[in-house]
Design a protein around this motif. Structure first.
Motif, PDB file in Angstrom:
ATOM      1  N   ALA A 191      43.119  37.076  16.898  1.00 38.25           N
ATOM      2  CA  ALA A 191      41.825  36.286  17.153  1.00 38.25           C
ATOM      3  C   ALA A 191      41.381  35.541  15.937  1.00 38.25           C
ATOM      4  CB  ALA A 191      40.663  37.120  17.744  1.00 38.25           C
ATOM      5  N   ARG A 192      42.348  35.500  14.786  1.00 38.80           N
ATOM      6  CA  ARG A 192      41.701  34.808  13.867  1.00 38.80           C
ATOM      7  C   ARG A 192      42.653  33.725  13.309  1.00 38.80           C
ATOM      8  NH1 ARG A 192      39.028  37.929   9.634  1.00 38.80           N
ATOM      9  NH2 ARG A 192      37.402  39.162  10.442  1.00 38.80           N
ATOM     10  N   HIS A 193      42.331  32.789  12.459  1.00 35.08           N
ATOM     11  CA  HIS A 193      43.622  31.736  12.226  1.00 35.08           C
ATOM     12  C   HIS A 193      43.720  32.483  10.735  1.00 35.08           C
ATOM     13  CE1 HIS A 193      44.155  28.490   9.217  1.00 35.08           C
ATOM     14  NE2 HIS A 193      44.579  27.796  10.412  1.00 35.08           N
ATOM     15  N   ILE A 194      45.133  32.351  10.663  1.00 33.00           N
ATOM     16  CA  ILE A 194      45.635  32.939   9.252  1.00 33.00           C
ATOM     17  C   ILE A 194      46.092  31.855   8.517  1.00 33.00           C
ATOM     18  CG2 ILE A 194      47.700  34.321   8.386  1.00 33.00           C
ATOM     19  CD1 ILE A 194      45.475  35.764  10.031  1.00 33.00           C
ATOM     20  N   LEU A 195      46.991  30.985   8.743  1.00 27.99           N
ATOM     21  CA  LEU A 195      47.394  29.855   7.993  1.00 27.99           C
ATOM     22  C   LEU A 195      47.709  28.581   8.661  1.00 27.99           C
ATOM     23  CD1 LEU A 195      50.560  29.402   7.866  1.00 27.99           C
ATOM     24  CD2 LEU A 195      50.656  31.686   6.641  1.00 27.99           C
ATOM     25  N   THR A 196      47.806  27.429   8.190  1.00 28.09           N
ATOM     26  CA  THR A 196      48.268  26.234   8.684  1.00 28.09           C
ATOM     27  C   THR A 196      49.228  25.573   7.383  1.00 28.09           C
ATOM     28  OG1 THR A 196      46.597  25.789  10.235  1.00 28.09           O
ATOM     29  CG2 THR A 196      47.978  23.937   9.514  1.00 28.09           C
ATOM     30  N   ALA A 197      50.417  25.376   7.599  1.00 27.90           N
ATOM     31  CA  ALA A 197      51.206  24.630   6.709  1.00 27.90           C
ATOM     32  C   ALA A 197      52.189  23.778   7.197  1.00 27.90           C
ATOM     33  CB  ALA A 197      51.959  26.013   5.857  1.00 27.90           C
ATOM     34  N   PRO A 198      52.932  22.932   6.385  1.00 31.69           N
ATOM     35  CA  PRO A 198      53.881  22.114   6.966  1.00 31.69           C
ATOM     36  C   PRO A 198      54.973  22.771   7.327  1.00 31.69           C
ATOM     37  CG  PRO A 198      53.113  21.297   4.811  1.00 31.69           C
ATOM     38  CD  PRO A 198      52.462  22.611   4.960  1.00 31.69           C
ATOM     39  N   VAL A 199      56.025  22.924   8.183  1.00 31.39           N
ATOM     40  CA  VAL A 199      56.815  23.677   8.574  1.00 31.39           C
ATOM     41  C   VAL A 199      58.090  24.052   7.486  1.00 31.39           C
ATOM     42  CG1 VAL A 199      58.778  23.886  10.303  1.00 31.39           C
ATOM     43  CG2 VAL A 199      56.633  23.647  11.064  1.00 31.39           C
TER      44      VAL A 199
END
Lengths: 341, 506
Positions: free
Chosen positions: B225-233
């Motif tokens: 239920a949490r956002h862990i990471l956002t990154a360019p593939v």
């Protein structure tokens, strides 16, 4: 903005989905209608002093015993994911045919004049055959249960009228009257029978493979098949049992009234469905308990009794009854909290 | 946490934004203060295990549910009110795993449902417009055909075309490849790239990480239920991605067949299939020894599913023999297959695997109900015992054996189906797509079970579209047009196998 954010290392506070508090309300859902029954008893007592007398309450139970057997039958059929509207015709036709086969033509018999003791088995057999025929059309011809049993409702009602010639049958053999007429330990035998059958039903549906398979078939027929359940056999059996129960209900009603009216069972199916749905049986199958259905019968019976005692003008009776049933449905929808299907 | 720190002028160039979104269902937190920013014109992957909150975010981003707190905006404007369905449809569309097409209506009517115009419907005009709409998508069907006749691939394209024609520039694809075979997936990806070039934005949800590397530019990971990471593939390795999803370093450890001792040639034959012919396959013969795991690979039309379903009795063969331990099994009878010791995980858990309204215990015990007590009696203790044993052996995450299966996440549901198949201690286990639609962690544990039962002498058939599932196999048979075309040992390579599946190897 595409900056890599490091994984969140905070302690997890969110419980994994699917975790629930240990207290289980599911166990109490069955009792949802008990408060309603208590309220109805209180309301009845306040409205009319005769309501809480033993005589009146026994009357309620006895009047409801035939309906309760139909609800028992319909509840099992609905749990299996099917439908049977024809029960309300079976309850009249099965006893009529059985009696007409044993009484002389002077008493509106068919002229066969078979032995009187045959009436009971003939009546139950007729119910079983109607259930089996419904099953044949639904399972082998793959027709919709709704429309098949609607057709059967009309056909069997027509047979009832044809066989009886529109007359009430009065010369009922003693063996046939016995169950609906006798009392035992102060309670009408018919009430004992209904109660006993409900208990048997509850035990089988809760603790036996055969009973649990009703829920599996009604919940997901393909999954049940893949688990080795012979789904057609289950459905067929339930339809036949339903027919037999309706025939038995017809016997009880005959014994109670001392005769078979030409319109026995007419319009009963609405009460049957109302009681079942108020009791928490899903029209989509796979959900509901027989205890809930029994509570539904009692709620409905008490409502009707209170209406009669308060001497509502007969012409308005049905309108008020309908509205109250709709209200009961809304209330049961609110108390169980789930959308009804 | 991922709010636009270095973008004060926030929504510039962003197709869809959700910020500080929290959603609870009773006591369960489905989304805990999460956010996602999807740039205009990109393909943004959303990944996470079952129960991570992906589906909840999708329903909030498509306006099917309101968040408890937080905000959603599209192209710089706040999202419309929940009741304004038209407003949502102009902004965003979602192609779900489960179809939103009305099967009985024609393709044309599906495209124009609820926007047939204000006056009387002109059917000829609608058909013409439908044809024009579908033309660029290469959907080669008559727009008069009922939508139920469409293939999964065509159905998805119709849904995408419908979304674009309403004016949506942002499309969510929820596991679009789950029911497609190799070439169809390739065609879908080509289509996506072409649409992306015209400025359409995608959010892409998939359990196949390879696909994310193939079509997406950015990836966001949710967990619990949490956002862990956002990154360019491009900057995120596969191992790191799996770590982020599971929350544990080490990544996916699928058991391989090589870890098991060889199946000796004189080990007994558990399952013997001779000249079996049935729906979509013909003249298949095979022998599986005790403790041996056989994989079946092949395209959707290869007949591999039908073969497996016939072995379990779900379908009736037209000819041929099935024997377990040398005893003949009655063809087309599940009951007889169970009696002879065949267990099965059917192809689709929602369709044939589970009764969702019933408890874990009851589902797990469904194949052994007759063995729990005399005369069909099902003592509650024994039933609960089967349930808790299943929960323990297949590590199902749940509050108890009496919880309805409908409350479980996909991975845990699949473990219940596995429990049901194994409840009868089968001699032969038939698994059809055993890990379809489950997260990496559940996949690991399901394949671990296969490895475990093979060690105890159960013969296993694994039919799967996923190569990971086949690593546990001692032999992999590739089916092509209803026949076994190739056989590989434990040492198959991905290239060889894929070539055989597509029918391009010599």
């Amino acid at each position: 903005m595409t900056e890599t954010l490091s994984p969140d290392t905070g302690a997890s506070t969110a419980p994994a989905s699917g975790r629930r508090p240990p207290l289980r309300f599911a166990r109490f859902r069955d009792l949802a209608l008990v408060p309603a029954i208590v309220i109805l008893l209180v309301v009845g007592a306040l409205l009319d002093p005769t309501f809480l007398t033993t005589g009146n309450l026994l009357g309620v139970l006895q009047q409801q015993s035939a309906l309760s057997l139909l609800v028992l039958a319909e509840a099992m059929i609905l749990i299996t994911g099917k439908f049977d509207l024809s029960l309300e015709s079976t309850i009249g036709f099965a006893p009529v045919l059985a009696i007409a086969l044993v009484v002389p033509t002077s008493a509106h018999g068919l002229g066969t004049e078979w032995a009187a003791w045959l009436a009971v088995p003939l009546c139950l057999l007729t119910g079983a055959l109607i259930g089996a025929f419904n099953g044949l059309l639904i399972l082998k011809f793959q027709l919709s249960a709704f429309i098949v049993t609607l057709g059967m409702l009309i056909t069997v009602r027509g047979l009832h009228e044809g066989v009886s010639g529109g007359n009430s049958l009065f010369q009922i053999p003693q063996s046939f009257m016995f169950l609906g007429f006798e009392t035992w330990l102060g309670l009408p035998l018919s009430v004992w029978i209904s109660l006993a059958l409900f208990v048997v039903g509850m035990v089988v549906l809760s603790y036996f493979r055969q009973g649990r398979s009703l829920y599996a078939v009604g919940g997901n027929v393909d999954a049940a098949k893949a688990a080795g359940i012979r789904t057609n056999k289950v459905i067929w059996t339930v339809l036949i049992i339903g027919g037999v129960l309706a025939a038995l209900a017809g016997m009880l009603e005959t014994g109670r009234l001392g005769a078979i009216g030409a319109n026995l069972g007419d319009g009963m199916i609405f009460d049957v469905f109302a009681a079942a749905v108020i009791g928490g049986i899903s029209l989509n199958g796979g959900k509901g308990t027989l205890f809930g259905a029994l509570c539904g019968v009692l709620v409905l019976g008490l409502i009707l009794n209170i209406l009669r005692l308060t001497a509502v003008d007969g012409h308005w009776f049905n309108a008020i009854k309908g509205v109250i049933i709709l209200l009961a449905l809304v209330l049961s929808r609110l108390t169980t909290g789930k959308a009804q299907e | 946490m991922m709010s636009a720190v270095n973008h004060p002028a926030a929504s510039e160039g962003l197709a869809a934004v959700a910020r500080n979104v929290t959603k609870r269902y009773g006591r369960t937190v489905a989304l805990d203060d999460v956010g996602i920013e999807i740039k205009d014109g990109e393909s943004h992957a959303l990944v996470g295990r079952n129960g991570a909150g992906k589906s909840t975010l999708v329903s909030i981003l498509t306006g099917l549910q309101a968040a408890d707190s937080g905000e959603v905006s599209f192209f710089g404007k706040p999202a419309p009110a929940l009741s304004d369905r038209e407003g949502w449809r102009r902004n965003v569309a979602c192609v779900y795993q489960r179809s939103t097409i009305m099967p009985a209506l024609s393709v044309a009517e599906n495209l124009f449902i609820n926007r047939q115009g204000k006056r009387l419907i002109s059917w000829s005009k609608m058909r013409r417009q439908a044809g024009e709409l579908l033309e660029p998508f290469g959907v080669d069907v008559d727009v008069n055909t009922p939508a139920s006749d469409l293939t999964v691939e065509q159905r998805q394209l119709v849904e995408i075309a419908r979304a674009l024609s309403v004016g949506a520039r942002f499309i969510i694809l929820d596991e679009p490849t789950a029911q497609l075979d190799g070439p169809a997936i390739e065609r879908l990806f080509e289509r996506l790239r072409a649409l992306q070039d015209t400025g359409i934005t995608f959010m892409f949800i998939s359990h196949h990480l390879e696909e994310i590397y193939e079509v997406c530019q950015t990836v966001t990971v949710f967990r619990d239920a949490r956002h862990i990471l956002t990154a360019p593939v491009a900057e995120l390795g596969r191992a790191e991605l799996v770590d982020a999803m599971t929350g544990e370093p080490g990544g996916l450890t699928v058991p391989g067949a090589a870890d098991r001792p060889d199946v000796s040639q004189d080990s007994e034959v558990a399952l013997n299939v001779e000249n079996l012919t049935g729906d979509s396959f013909s003249d298949v013969s095979l022998r599986i020894r005790r403790g041996e795991v056989i994989g079946f690979a092949g395209s959707a039309s290869s007949g591999k599913h039908q073969l497996a379903e016939t072995v379990y009795g779900l379908r009736k063969p037209s000819s041929g023999v099935i024997e377990v331990d040398g005893r003949k099994v009655k063809p087309g009878s599940v009951l007889d297959a169970l009696k002879h010791g065949i267990g099965c995980v059917p192809r689709d858990r929602h369709h044939q695997g589970l009764v969702l309204g019933l408890s874990i215990a009851e589902n797990a015990a469904m194949t052994v109900m007759n063995k729990l007590g005399p005369a069909g009696l099902v003592p509650p203790k024994q039933l609960a015992g089967v349930g808790s044993k299943a929960i323990e052996s297949y590590d199902i995450v749940t509050s108890g054996a009496d919880q309805p299966v409908s409350d479980l996440s996909g991975g845990n549901q699949q473990k219940v189906v596995m429990a049901r198949a194994l409840a009868s201690d089968p001699k032969v286990l038939v698994l059809i797509n055993p890990t379809a639609g489950v997260d990496v962690k559940s996949k690991e544990s399901l394949l671990g079970v296969v490895d475990r039962v093979a060690r105890t002498g159960t013969a296993v058939i694994v039919v799967s579209d996923e190569l990971d599932d086949l690593r546990v196999c001692d032999r992999v048979l590739v089916m092509f047009h209803g026949e076994v075309a190739h056989e590989f040992g434990r040492d198959w390579t991905e290239q060889d196998l894929v070539a055989a599946i597509e029918g391009v190897s010599e």
